[in-house]
Design a protein around this motif. Structure first.
Motif, PDB file in Angstrom:
ATOM      1  N   VAL A   1       1.958 -45.963   2.716  1.00 63.26           N
ATOM      2  CA  VAL A   1       3.143 -45.720   3.538  1.00 63.26           C
ATOM      3  C   VAL A   1       2.745 -44.731   4.635  1.00 63.26           C
ATOM      4  CG1 VAL A   1       5.522 -44.857   3.627  1.00 63.26           C
ATOM      5  CG2 VAL A   1       4.714 -46.074   1.584  1.00 63.26           C
ATOM      6  N   LYS A   2       3.016 -45.097   5.872  1.00 62.36           N
ATOM      7  CA  LYS A   2       2.620 -44.275   7.013  1.00 62.36           C
ATOM      8  C   LYS A   2       3.215 -42.865   6.938  1.00 62.36           C
ATOM      9  CE  LYS A   2       3.235 -43.928  11.965  1.00 62.36           C
ATOM     10  NZ  LYS A   2       3.812 -44.520  13.172  1.00 62.36           N
TER      11      LYS A   2
ATOM     12  N   MET B   1       2.754 -40.542   4.878  1.00 56.99           N
ATOM     13  CA  MET B   1       2.986 -40.009   3.531  1.00 56.99           C
ATOM     14  C   MET B   1       1.693 -40.011   2.724  1.00 56.99           C
ATOM     15  SD  MET B   1       6.695 -41.375   2.302  1.00 56.99           S
ATOM     16  CE  MET B   1       8.159 -41.117   3.318  1.00 56.99           C
TER      17      MET B   1
ATOM     18  N   GLU C   1      18.970 -37.899  14.615  1.00 53.76           N
ATOM     19  CA  GLU C   1      19.687 -39.088  14.156  1.00 53.76           C
ATOM     20  C   GLU C   1      18.787 -40.313  13.993  1.00 53.76           C
ATOM     21  OE1 GLU C   1      23.200 -40.010  16.350  1.00 53.76           O
ATOM     22  OE2 GLU C   1      23.840 -41.308  14.702  1.00 53.76           O
ATOM     23  N   GLU C   2      17.925 -40.543  15.001  1.00 56.66           N
ATOM     24  CA  GLU C   2      17.070 -41.731  15.000  1.00 56.66           C
ATOM     25  C   GLU C   2      16.080 -41.721  13.837  1.00 56.66           C
ATOM     26  OE1 GLU C   2      16.789 -44.325  17.526  1.00 56.66           O
ATOM     27  OE2 GLU C   2      18.831 -43.568  17.823  1.00 56.66           O
TER      28      GLU C   2
ATOM     29  N   VAL D   1      16.556 -40.489  10.710  1.00 57.76           N
ATOM     30  CA  VAL D   1      17.083 -40.406   9.340  1.00 57.76           C
ATOM     31  C   VAL D   1      16.736 -41.667   8.559  1.00 57.76           C
ATOM     32  CG1 VAL D   1      19.181 -40.253   7.948  1.00 57.76           C
ATOM     33  CG2 VAL D   1      18.947 -38.855  10.011  1.00 57.76           C
ATOM     34  N   LEU D   2      16.319 -41.476   7.322  1.00 55.29           N
ATOM     35  CA  LEU D   2      16.128 -42.591   6.387  1.00 55.29           C
ATOM     36  C   LEU D   2      17.373 -42.687   5.510  1.00 55.29           C
ATOM     37  CD1 LEU D   2      12.422 -41.976   5.373  1.00 55.29           C
ATOM     38  CD2 LEU D   2      13.308 -44.158   6.212  1.00 55.29           C
ATOM     39  N   TRP D   3      17.792 -43.924   5.233  1.00 54.00           N
ATOM     40  CA  TRP D   3      19.009 -44.146   4.444  1.00 54.00           C
ATOM     41  C   TRP D   3      18.664 -44.790   3.107  1.00 54.00           C
ATOM     42  CZ3 TRP D   3      23.345 -41.979   6.382  1.00 54.00           C
ATOM     43  CH2 TRP D   3      23.315 -41.634   7.744  1.00 54.00           C
TER      44      TRP D   3
ATOM     45  N   ILE E   1      18.790 -39.775   3.197  1.00 55.92           N
ATOM     46  CA  ILE E   1      17.743 -39.019   2.512  1.00 55.92           C
ATOM     47  C   ILE E   1      17.556 -37.738   3.317  1.00 55.92           C
ATOM     48  CG2 ILE E   1      15.335 -39.049   1.774  1.00 55.92           C
ATOM     49  CD1 ILE E   1      15.510 -42.061   1.533  1.00 55.92           C
TER      50      ILE E   1
ATOM     51  N   TYR F   1      12.638 -35.556   4.803  1.00 54.95           N
ATOM     52  CA  TYR F   1      12.154 -36.850   5.286  1.00 54.95           C
ATOM     53  C   TYR F   1      12.628 -37.135   6.703  1.00 54.95           C
ATOM     54  CZ  TYR F   1      10.817 -37.199   0.501  1.00 54.95           C
ATOM     55  OH  TYR F   1      10.214 -36.928  -0.703  1.00 54.95           O
TER      56      TYR F   1
ATOM     57  N   TYR G   1      11.822 -40.153   9.769  1.00 57.13           N
ATOM     58  CA  TYR G   1      11.072 -41.345  10.162  1.00 57.13           C
ATOM     59  C   TYR G   1      10.464 -41.082  11.534  1.00 57.13           C
ATOM     60  CZ  TYR G   1      10.105 -46.371  10.217  1.00 57.13           C
ATOM     61  OH  TYR G   1       9.493 -47.601  10.217  1.00 57.13           O
ATOM     62  N   GLU G   2       9.365 -40.321  11.534  1.00 55.21           N
ATOM     63  CA  GLU G   2       8.691 -39.927  12.772  1.00 55.21           C
ATOM     64  C   GLU G   2       8.143 -41.171  13.465  1.00 55.21           C
ATOM     65  OE1 GLU G   2       8.190 -37.159  14.351  1.00 55.21           O
ATOM     66  OE2 GLU G   2       8.674 -35.566  12.924  1.00 55.21           O
ATOM     67  N   THR G   3       8.370 -41.264  14.774  1.00 53.20           N
ATOM     68  CA  THR G   3       7.778 -42.387  15.494  1.00 53.20           C
ATOM     69  C   THR G   3       6.562 -41.924  16.302  1.00 53.20           C
ATOM     70  OG1 THR G   3       9.524 -42.018  17.104  1.00 53.20           O
ATOM     71  CG2 THR G   3       9.826 -43.845  15.600  1.00 53.20           C
TER      72      THR G   3
ATOM     73  N   ARG H   1       6.050 -38.095   7.662  1.00 53.38           N
ATOM     74  CA  ARG H   1       7.402 -38.566   7.345  1.00 53.38           C
ATOM     75  C   ARG H   1       7.945 -37.916   6.073  1.00 53.38           C
ATOM     76  NH1 ARG H   1       7.015 -44.982   9.118  1.00 53.38           N
ATOM     77  NH2 ARG H   1       6.987 -44.532  11.360  1.00 53.38           N
ATOM     78  N   GLU H   2       7.058 -37.323   5.300  1.00 51.17           N
ATOM     79  CA  GLU H   2       7.479 -36.581   4.108  1.00 51.17           C
ATOM     80  C   GLU H   2       6.936 -35.163   4.279  1.00 51.17           C
ATOM     81  OE1 GLU H   2       5.610 -37.591   0.192  1.00 51.17           O
ATOM     82  OE2 GLU H   2       7.697 -37.612  -0.500  1.00 51.17           O
TER      83      GLU H   2
END
Lengths: 468, 468
Positions: free
Chosen positions: B28-29, B31, B83-84, B86-88, B103, B136, B138-140, B150-151
């Motif tokens: 998982v990217k 992490m 906002e962009e 956030v992991l759900w 999360i 957490y 979700y880094e782009t 991302r973690e």
């Protein structure tokens, strides 16, 4: 509110709330907040467990929370065990090619695939790690605080071995570590091998630590699984043995959850509230100034004792709040603090302190002996709590000759031992007759042979109990 | 592979991989897996931080991973900040009425709503808690191990106060705790107040610990936020003051992440690998038997020293592997173990051991003094590492009179100090001219007044650096 442990369920919920253990009002079902006192106890208990694991060469690691779906699904039996309960994570705008990600329900499927990178030959074995994390299951059954929830705080260990024999040795080591852990928490247990139909999904067999709760029901407090070669075959985990031949890894996993905290609370508590074994108490000694007149000299004396205890590594605090001493006693007894030191003007005159333990045993101690006496009292109180809990379990464990006797005994709750042939059919008949669960056969020590109470065939001594 | 810190980026990645810090091959990217040595160091570092926080009356707590969407969205400025990213979380078959669950990207929105239950009057204040968890995002952007992922493993503290003054006092306490923490890790820093446009989403202002990395870039190693009444107004968090009037809480939050591990590695390491300050090293002393002939007497002597050190609380291990001593030296130097004890037949004869620290300083120590000498050497090595790192930061921090000089200095990397009027416009001009970032104004101590290097107006001394 007046506490009474006779009504255990009410007592338990009240203690959790009033003694700052957890708060159930967090707005997600099955996910309470751990408050300061509760998490303080848990942190110390898990600290003891981590130290034991590391003393036995388990490396502390941390694996990610998220597991790619394909890894999770690979072991077919395993995923069947909790497929419905998996929580999935997703981003608002996932990157292209991102796989579906599960929030770990347990970590075998996160850890095992990595072993392919780390283990090449027998020289890399055994592999032993542990981590303290939360795991997640979308429980649909009723949740019960610290016992069954959607977020489970736990420590899990995972090991890999060259050959079945070393794997069996590890199972024994794991059991010894957990025995030591529960011993330090003064929590007695029964060791059982779970029935075939009730083992961990994907394991060869599972051993469990079953504890007796005050309401007469059993609670699983820890499990140790022999995974055999099952996961290794699925993930292609091999090593070169001493002859250079490729062999599959043998593996184990074992875990203890926040139920350790539930057990600490339930087993030792009394009508005044918590009773904490000294080695897990966030505050081990509370020093209470007893004023009749001038405050300063009393406070100064309390500070002296505080410093002396601190220097010996004792977790100690002064309660100098503006309240009557009796109120303070009540407050700290409720929270289970193992020792109270009372110091008043008379004590200062006589160069002494009054030492009271959480069971109400009171002694007067010369001031210069205070820290030595407290340190030895830690051991004394620990042994007393352990003895008390063991006696309780012993009293409430009975042996039944046949189903009828088992049924009669089961009505009073507690643990009932009887013979069982290990067939699922007879297990069902036992459950039906007693209204309780067959927890498994007694594990370890000498062989416990016994004829089956249902069919009369050769069997082993098993434990029956109502269970959480 | 030959390590060279001159090529820092390659050195860093090689050290992370070869010294068992993390494994980037987890599927998982962003992490990675924390391996035994890496997590062992981090666990000890965060243990020091937790002890400091608890010494200053922060209670250890644990809040759930999942946050209901409506709580998360309530503070409008705050959620806009990420906002962009956030992991759900979602279940396969969610129960009816289940709200959407995020999360945790950070925990303010989990913690603050609970304060409404816990805080009624000024007597319940201050409120101070901390927790060590992962958050957490979700880094782009490109992720960088232990720096952006991302973690994010971290410790976060959250406090609430009666009045602005006590809140400001808490900001200072937090800064002192973090100073003490980084001091014990021998990591120097610059304290800056972040520019208005770069503060934490929802905060009144943010103070940051900026560290200088070996490649001349700055890395934010910790932050302290004054949240003022912003969150309290959104969540309706009030208390009754001493006159019985309802007032909004003043709040702070502060955190330190796994970047502390990145800094430990980057700042102290050398061409041989890691260099660990003694108090965070999972193994503080490695004992190496040097054989010329019979093994048993040498091993026995090593065990004696091992036991003596263990009794003093030192984390110590014998390396009795079947390898040449030189190979073992190389191995443990790479992992940064602070001290090596060599014992051979000659040393036994002379009742001495050879003690070598990770910087190569070698002394011969009489056997009966070994544990005392090692304990005092811990302090000596710690001070040496701290001094070395501070000197490096000092050498690479320059002051510029104007933009032109700032630009010239910036070409060599490092930290550049210059005057700034605190306007976003001038910050942009500084960034443009230097190709670097305006990190903020120097915080604490005496006032650092300085004319703005761009517009000439009154301003403060600020720090400019290229940044991670």
């Amino acid at each position: 509110m007046k506490l009474s442990k006779d009504n255990f369920s009410e007592w338990y919920n009240t203690v959790l709330e009033e003694m700052d253990i957890i708060d159930l009002r967090y707005p997600v079902k099955g996910m309470p907040v751990y408050k300061g006192w509760g998490f303080g106890i848990m942190k110390r208990a898990f600290g003891i467990l981590e130290d034991l694991l590391e003393k036995h060469a388990h490396e502390p690691m941390l694996f990610p929370l998220l597991i790619p779906e394909d890894n999770l699904r690979k072991e077919g039996e395993h995923i069947k065990g909790f497929e419905e309960q998996v929580l999935w994570a997703s981003a608002l705008n996932p990157e292209e090619g991102e796989r579906k990600l599960a929030i770990r329900p347990t970590s075998e499927t996160a850890i095992h695939p990595m072993l392919a990178y780390w283990i090449r030959t027998h020289a890399d074995l055994p592999f032993k790690m542990h981590q303290t994390v939360c795991v997640y299951r979308y429980e649909t059954k009723a949740t019960k605080p610290l016992i069954r929830g959607r977020e489970v705080f736990w420590n899990e260990a995972h090991t890999a071995h060259a050959g079945k024999e070393d794997c069996e040795r590890q199972i024994k080591e794991a059991v010894e570590i957990y025995k030591e852990f529960f011993k330090s928490l003064c929590i007695p247990f029964k060791l059982v091998q779970r029935p075939e139909h009730d083992k961990f999904a994907g394991a060869d067999y599972s051993i469990a630590f079953d504890m007796l709760m005050p309401d007469g029901k059993a609670l699983q407090g820890g499990t140790v699984h022999n995974l055999g070669e099952n996961f290794a075959k699925v993930y292609g985990l091999t090593y070169d043995d001493e002859k250079g031949e490729k062999k599959f890894l043998h593996q184990t996993s074992y875990g203890i959850s926040m139920r350790a905290l539930a057990l600490l609370i339930a087993i030792h508590g009394d009508d005044k509230g918590l009773v904490l074994p000294p080695f897990v108490a966030p505050i081990q000694v509370i020093v209470i100034p007893v004023f009749f007149g001038e405050k300063e000299p009393v406070i100064a004396e309390c500070r002296k004792v505080l410093q002396e205890l601190k220097d010996k590594g004792v977790r100690v605090k002064i309660d100098a709040r503006d309240m009557r001493p009796g109120e303070k006693y009540y407050y700290w007894e409720g929270r289970g603090v193992p020792f109270r030191v009372e110091i008043g003007p008379k004590d200062i005159e006589k160069k002494q302190v009054v030492l009271v333990n959480r069971l109400g045993e009171k002694t007067v101690v010369p001031q210069e002996e205070v820290s030595d006496r407290i340190l030895s009292s830690f051991v004394h109180l620990t042994e007393k709590l352990r003895g008390r809990a063991e006696a309780e379990q012993k009293t409430r464990t009975k042996t039944a000759k046949d189903l009828e006797e088992a049924k009669a005994l089961m009505e009073k709750g507690g643990l009932v031992e009887l013979g069982w042939c290990e067939s699922e059919e007879c297990a069902e008949k036992i459950a039906e007759a007693t209204g309780a669960e067959l927890r498994g056969t007694i594990w370890g020590g000498k062989e416990h042979k016994e004829k089956c109470a249902v069919c009369g065939k050769d069997g082993k001594l098993a434990i029956v109990a109502k269970a959480y």
